[in-house]
Design a protein around this motif. Structure first.
Motif, PDB file in Angstrom:
ATOM      1  N   ARG A  13      41.692  21.132 -30.223  1.00  0.00           N
ATOM      2  CA  ARG A  13      41.433  21.680 -31.554  1.00  0.00           C
ATOM      3  C   ARG A  13      42.752  21.695 -32.317  1.00  0.00           C
ATOM      4  N   HIS A  14      42.848  20.872 -33.321  1.00  0.00           N
ATOM      5  CA  HIS A  14      44.090  20.865 -34.090  1.00  0.00           C
ATOM      6  C   HIS A  14      43.847  21.432 -35.472  1.00  0.00           C
ATOM      7  N   HIS A  15      44.894  21.962 -36.034  1.00  0.00           N
ATOM      8  CA  HIS A  15      44.838  22.587 -37.353  1.00  0.00           C
ATOM      9  C   HIS A  15      45.446  21.615 -38.353  1.00  0.00           C
ATOM     10  N   HIS A  16      44.758  21.386 -39.423  1.00  0.00           N
ATOM     11  CA  HIS A  16      45.212  20.403 -40.394  1.00  0.00           C
ATOM     12  C   HIS A  16      46.381  20.891 -41.238  1.00  0.00           C
ATOM     13  N   ASN A  17      46.635  22.181 -41.266  1.00  0.00           N
ATOM     14  CA  ASN A  17      47.683  22.709 -42.124  1.00  0.00           C
ATOM     15  C   ASN A  17      49.061  22.685 -41.472  1.00  0.00           C
ATOM     16  N   ASP A  18      49.121  22.406 -40.177  1.00  0.00           N
ATOM     17  CA  ASP A  18      50.417  22.268 -39.512  1.00  0.00           C
ATOM     18  C   ASP A  18      50.223  21.362 -38.298  1.00  0.00           C
ATOM     19  N   ARG A  19      51.195  21.305 -37.446  1.00  0.00           N
ATOM     20  CA  ARG A  19      51.128  20.397 -36.302  1.00  0.00           C
ATOM     21  C   ARG A  19      50.938  21.171 -34.998  1.00  0.00           C
ATOM     22  N   THR A  20      50.145  22.246 -35.077  1.00  0.00           N
ATOM     23  CA  THR A  20      49.881  23.083 -33.919  1.00  0.00           C
ATOM     24  C   THR A  20      48.396  23.018 -33.579  1.00  0.00           C
ATOM     25  N   GLY A  21      48.073  23.253 -32.344  1.00  0.00           N
ATOM     26  CA  GLY A  21      46.677  23.268 -31.966  1.00  0.00           C
ATOM     27  C   GLY A  21      46.450  23.993 -30.665  1.00  0.00           C
ATOM     28  N   HIS A  22      45.254  23.860 -30.144  1.00  0.00           N
ATOM     29  CA  HIS A  22      44.835  24.574 -28.947  1.00  0.00           C
ATOM     30  C   HIS A  22      44.068  23.619 -28.050  1.00  0.00           C
ATOM     31  N   TRP A  48      47.300  14.269 -27.274  1.00  0.00           N
ATOM     32  CA  TRP A  48      47.937  15.135 -28.271  1.00  0.00           C
ATOM     33  C   TRP A  48      49.170  14.436 -28.848  1.00  0.00           C
TER      34      TRP A  48
END
Length: 70
Positions: A13-22, A48
């Protein structure tokens, strides 16, 4: 997969607003303690990196010693 039966699953699960995810994963109870989790996580981390993401969060309950070790 073993035949047509799912042995485990993993989700990136990645977040489009930064380069972090789960990364989340689960393994069928009868298939645990066979190295599948470690393999699944290694494959997920390779994907990833391929996506250009550089931060990931993997969490585990402290009582879940198998996941803590992975």
């Amino acid at each position: 997969m073993e035949g047509k039966r799912v042995q485990g699953a993993i989700a990136l699960r990645h977040h489009h607003n930064d380069r972090t995810g789960h990364i989340g994963y689960g393994i069928r109870p009868g298939r645990q303690r066979r190295g599948y989790g470690r393999l699944m996580l290694a494959l997920a981390l390779a994907e990833w990196r391929r996506l250009g993401l550089d931060r990931v969060l993997v969490t585990a309950l402290a009582a879940n010693l198998g996941s803590v070790r992975i």
